[in-house]
Design a protein around this motif. Structure first.
Motif, PDB file in Angstrom:
ATOM      1  N   ASN A 260      -0.863  15.171  -0.563  1.00  6.29           N
ATOM      2  CA  ASN A 260      -1.950  14.198  -0.546  1.00  6.29           C
ATOM      3  C   ASN A 260      -1.417  12.762  -0.532  1.00  6.29           C
ATOM      4  N   LEU A 261      -0.429  12.524   0.316  1.00  8.10           N
ATOM      5  CA  LEU A 261       0.164  11.187   0.420  1.00  8.10           C
ATOM      6  C   LEU A 261      -0.750  10.300   1.256  1.00  8.10           C
ATOM      7  N   GLN A 262      -1.044   9.127   0.749  1.00  3.80           N
ATOM      8  CA  GLN A 262      -1.988   8.229   1.421  1.00  3.80           C
ATOM      9  C   GLN A 262      -1.309   7.257   2.375  1.00  3.80           C
ATOM     10  N   GLN A 263      -0.117   6.801   2.015  1.00  2.00           N
ATOM     11  CA  GLN A 263       0.609   5.864   2.877  1.00  2.00           C
ATOM     12  C   GLN A 263       2.104   6.125   2.762  1.00  2.00           C
ATOM     13  N   ALA A 264       2.611   7.002   3.635  1.00  3.10           N
ATOM     14  CA  ALA A 264       4.021   7.371   3.631  1.00  3.10           C
ATOM     15  C   ALA A 264       4.774   6.566   4.679  1.00  3.10           C
ATOM     16  N   VAL A 265       6.084   6.506   4.519  1.00  3.56           N
ATOM     17  CA  VAL A 265       6.975   5.944   5.529  1.00  3.56           C
ATOM     18  C   VAL A 265       8.124   6.932   5.703  1.00  3.56           C
ATOM     19  N   TYR A 266       8.634   7.054   6.941  1.00  2.20           N
ATOM     20  CA  TYR A 266       9.760   7.968   7.203  1.00  2.20           C
ATOM     21  C   TYR A 266      11.007   7.153   7.493  1.00  2.20           C
ATOM     22  N   ILE A 267      12.111   7.525   6.864  1.00  3.48           N
ATOM     23  CA  ILE A 267      13.376   6.823   7.050  1.00  3.48           C
ATOM     24  C   ILE A 267      14.386   7.776   7.682  1.00  3.48           C
ATOM     25  N   GLY A 268      14.907   7.398   8.845  1.00  2.00           N
ATOM     26  CA  GLY A 268      15.887   8.225   9.540  1.00  2.00           C
ATOM     27  C   GLY A 268      16.823   7.373  10.370  1.00  2.00           C
ATOM     28  N   ASP A 269      17.720   8.046  11.097  1.00  2.00           N
ATOM     29  CA  ASP A 269      18.784   7.302  11.775  1.00  2.00           C
ATOM     30  C   ASP A 269      18.900   7.589  13.266  1.00  2.00           C
ATOM     31  N   THR A 270      17.974   8.336  13.838  1.00  2.00           N
ATOM     32  CA  THR A 270      18.091   8.692  15.252  1.00  2.00           C
ATOM     33  C   THR A 270      16.770   8.464  15.984  1.00  2.00           C
ATOM     34  N   THR A 271      16.857   8.465  17.314  1.00  2.00           N
ATOM     35  CA  THR A 271      15.647   8.376  18.135  1.00  2.00           C
ATOM     36  C   THR A 271      14.707   9.531  17.835  1.00  2.00           C
TER      37      THR A 271
ATOM     38  N   THR B 243       0.807  -1.223   0.000  1.00  2.02           N
ATOM     39  CA  THR B 243       0.000   0.000   0.000  1.00  2.02           C
ATOM     40  C   THR B 243       0.841   1.274   0.000  1.00  2.02           C
ATOM     41  N   LEU B 244       2.135   1.157   0.173  1.00  3.42           N
ATOM     42  CA  LEU B 244       3.014   2.323   0.272  1.00  3.42           C
ATOM     43  C   LEU B 244       2.984   3.149  -1.017  1.00  3.42           C
ATOM     44  N   ASP B 245       2.813   4.475  -0.878  1.00  4.09           N
ATOM     45  CA  ASP B 245       2.843   5.333  -2.065  1.00  4.09           C
ATOM     46  C   ASP B 245       3.930   6.389  -2.002  1.00  4.09           C
ATOM     47  N   SER B 246       4.631   6.499  -0.857  1.00  2.00           N
ATOM     48  CA  SER B 246       5.610   7.579  -0.730  1.00  2.00           C
ATOM     49  C   SER B 246       6.634   7.253   0.356  1.00  2.00           C
ATOM     50  N   ILE B 247       7.839   7.816   0.186  1.00  2.00           N
ATOM     51  CA  ILE B 247       8.926   7.650   1.142  1.00  2.00           C
ATOM     52  C   ILE B 247       9.482   9.025   1.471  1.00  2.00           C
ATOM     53  N   ILE B 248       9.542   9.350   2.759  1.00  2.77           N
ATOM     54  CA  ILE B 248      10.100  10.623   3.223  1.00  2.77           C
ATOM     55  C   ILE B 248      11.404  10.313   3.953  1.00  2.77           C
ATOM     56  N   PHE B 249      12.457  11.009   3.577  1.00  7.51           N
ATOM     57  CA  PHE B 249      13.784  10.749   4.119  1.00  7.51           C
ATOM     58  C   PHE B 249      14.235  11.860   5.051  1.00  7.51           C
TER      59      PHE B 249
ATOM     60  N   PHE C 222      15.696   3.940  -8.769  1.00  2.00           N
ATOM     61  CA  PHE C 222      14.817   2.768  -8.698  1.00  2.00           C
ATOM     62  C   PHE C 222      13.510   3.114  -7.984  1.00  2.00           C
ATOM     63  N   LEU C 223      13.604   3.811  -6.844  1.00  2.00           N
ATOM     64  CA  LEU C 223      12.423   4.113  -6.037  1.00  2.00           C
ATOM     65  C   LEU C 223      11.512   5.128  -6.698  1.00  2.00           C
ATOM     66  N   LYS C 224      12.088   6.060  -7.440  1.00  2.00           N
ATOM     67  CA  LYS C 224      11.305   7.135  -8.045  1.00  2.00           C
ATOM     68  C   LYS C 224      10.245   6.593  -9.002  1.00  2.00           C
ATOM     69  N   GLY C 225      10.517   5.468  -9.614  1.00  2.00           N
ATOM     70  CA  GLY C 225       9.540   4.886 -10.527  1.00  2.00           C
ATOM     71  C   GLY C 225       8.343   4.272  -9.830  1.00  2.00           C
ATOM     72  N   LYS C 226       8.426   4.118  -8.488  1.00  2.00           N
ATOM     73  CA  LYS C 226       7.370   3.441  -7.737  1.00  2.00           C
ATOM     74  C   LYS C 226       6.695   4.339  -6.699  1.00  2.00           C
ATOM     75  N   TYR C 227       7.444   5.305  -6.154  1.00  2.00           N
ATOM     76  CA  TYR C 227       6.944   6.093  -5.039  1.00  2.00           C
ATOM     77  C   TYR C 227       7.252   7.582  -5.227  1.00  2.00           C
ATOM     78  N   LYS C 228       6.453   8.423  -4.567  1.00  2.00           N
ATOM     79  CA  LYS C 228       6.819   9.821  -4.422  1.00  2.00           C
ATOM     80  C   LYS C 228       7.874   9.910  -3.325  1.00  2.00           C
ATOM     81  N   LEU C 229       8.919  10.721  -3.552  1.00  2.00           N
ATOM     82  CA  LEU C 229      10.021  10.842  -2.598  1.00  2.00           C
ATOM     83  C   LEU C 229      10.103  12.272  -2.074  1.00  2.00           C
ATOM     84  N   ALA C 230      10.405  12.417  -0.789  1.00  2.00           N
ATOM     85  CA  ALA C 230      10.523  13.740  -0.170  1.00  2.00           C
ATOM     86  C   ALA C 230      11.592  13.698   0.910  1.00  2.00           C
ATOM     87  N   ILE C 231      11.994  14.886   1.386  1.00  2.00           N
ATOM     88  CA  ILE C 231      12.983  15.015   2.458  1.00  2.00           C
ATOM     89  C   ILE C 231      12.409  15.922   3.543  1.00  2.00           C
TER      90      ILE C 231
END
Length: 208
Positions: free
Chosen positions: A158-169, A4-10, A102-111
């Motif tokens: 209008n992101l429906q199912q985002a995930v956040y990727i990070g490296d700290t608490t 269901t993932l549509d976006s990745i936020i970094f 690779f990811l850009k073809g599948k998901y919206k990407l943000a920072i």
């Protein structure tokens, strides 16, 4: 989650690149110019501040510096940081560009980062990565927390199912405030004490 993932936020520092060496050079130059050469800033110093809001960094590094002197140092550090990053850049983690392609073809990407205004733009420009990202937001633009900024990016795109990727608490806690799943960049600067999904290298995202 994957189906269901549509976006990745970094997050940026410790997730997409390591700019600590360049930032340390810039901050030390600012201290030297203001006659504060007795204080030493190293890459390790900067690495220990990863994920903190820009203003909070000065609370930790220079707690006794107040008023006009503190503001002067903060402004000089900010200006020299961007100038030095434009010149030297930071170190992209291995296979970042290839994985983003690779990811850009599948998901919206943000920072979303706790950095100053102009920092993300400098990162994107120096490494020619503008084309991969739909949006970005940072603490310096509106003074909002990382969690609030994640919510802002989710809402305005209008992101429906985002995930956040990070490296700290702090990144994990921001994802909880924004109510999005979290993935730990275990190769980065920090740790997370709770059990979460993680990647050992950036390219792992191709297979997660």
């Amino acid at each position: 989650m994957k189906s269901t993932l549509d976006s990745i936020i970094f997050d940026l520092d410790g997730t997409l690149w390591d700019s600590t060496e360049t930032i340390a050079i810039a901050w030390q130059k600012a201290l030297d110019q203001l006659g504060m050469s007795d204080k030493s800033i190293t890459a390790e110093t900067v690495r220990g501040l990863a994920g903190m809001p820009y203003d909070a960094i000065y609370d930790k590094l220079f707690p006794d510096l107040k008023g006009e002197k503190r503001e002067k140092l903060k402004q000089l550090c900010a200006r020299l940081e961007l100038e030095t990053l434009q010149e030297r850049g930071g170190v992209l983690y291995p296979e970042v560009k290839e994985t983003l392609e690779f990811l850009k073809g599948k998901y919206k990407l943000a920072i979303v980062s706790n950095c100053q205004s102009g920092y993300i733009e400098t990162f994107l420009e120096h490494h020619s990565l503008h084309a991969y990202f739909t949006d970005h937001e940072c603490y310096g633009n509106k003074g909002m927390s990382k969690g609030e900024n994640i919510r802002e990016v989710v809402s305005r795109n209008n992101l429906q199912q985002a995930v956040y990727i990070g490296d700290t608490t702090g990144d994990y806690e921001a994802s909880q405030i924004a109510q999005v799943p979290f993935i730990l960049a275990a190769y980065g600067f920090g740790t997370v004490e709770v059990e979460v999904e993680s990647i050992k290298q950036f390219a792992d995202l191709k297979h997660l």
